[in-house]
Design an enzyme around this catalytic site. Structure first.
Site: not given
Ligand SMILES: [Zn+2]
Length: 167
Positions: A31, A37, A75, A154
């Protein structure tokens, strides 16, 4: 004028961005840690020409809806509600997040976007944004659209594309 070609329109604007935190889970017991990003979304809509306006869809509306969808998750900490390894629990004005049963994070509820997806990959974000956009366009009575293609980036040169043909 009879032609057999097809049309599509695209919107890729500098303001279709969301700066958000996330982490993803991998196969097995791996994980990621929390990180962020500057995501960017762009969309292509395919369909028949509106016979009065001679466009596929109104750019003004498409841009406004897409901006709204990006703002919803801008945000925020993006959290998956359908990941069997990640437990996201709302507790008053807080959200607690555990990974495989071990407590990991506590966030203010207002800073979180709880998303109906199994992992916050760009693939799943692209699919989610497509479904949200389709629902919004349907609500506004959009007609003749045949496909939506959503790209979510991203990082520079690192993106996923989801395309769905509409019934
Ligand atoms: Zn990421």
């Amino acid at each position: 004028m009879t032609r057999r070609g097809a049309f599509r329109v695209s919107v890729a604007k500098d303001y279709l961005v969301f700066a958000s935190a996330h982490f993803i889970t991998f196969a097995g017991h791996r994980c990621e840690g929390l990180h962020g990003h500057n995501y960017r979304a762009s969309v292509t809509v395919e369909g028949a020409l509106d016979q009065e306006a001679w466009f596929v869809y109104d750019f003004t509306i498409l841009k406004r809806v897409m901006k709204g969808l990006c703002d919803e998750i801008d945000h925020k900490v993006l959290l998956p509600l359908q990941n069997p390894k990640v437990q996201v629990v709302e507790d008053g004005d807080m959200v607690t997040v555990a990974y495989e049963g071990k407590p990991r994070y506590v966030f203010p509820r207002r800073d979180c976007a709880l998303l109906p997806i199994p992992n916050t990959t760009v693939e799943m974000l692209a699919q989610m944004l497509t479904e949200r956009l389709h629902a919004e366009l349907q609500t506004m009575g959009a007609k003749g659209l045949t496909a939506i293609e959503m790209e979510v980036e991203e990082n520079f040169g690192q993106s996923a594309v989801y395309r769905v043909a509409l019934p």
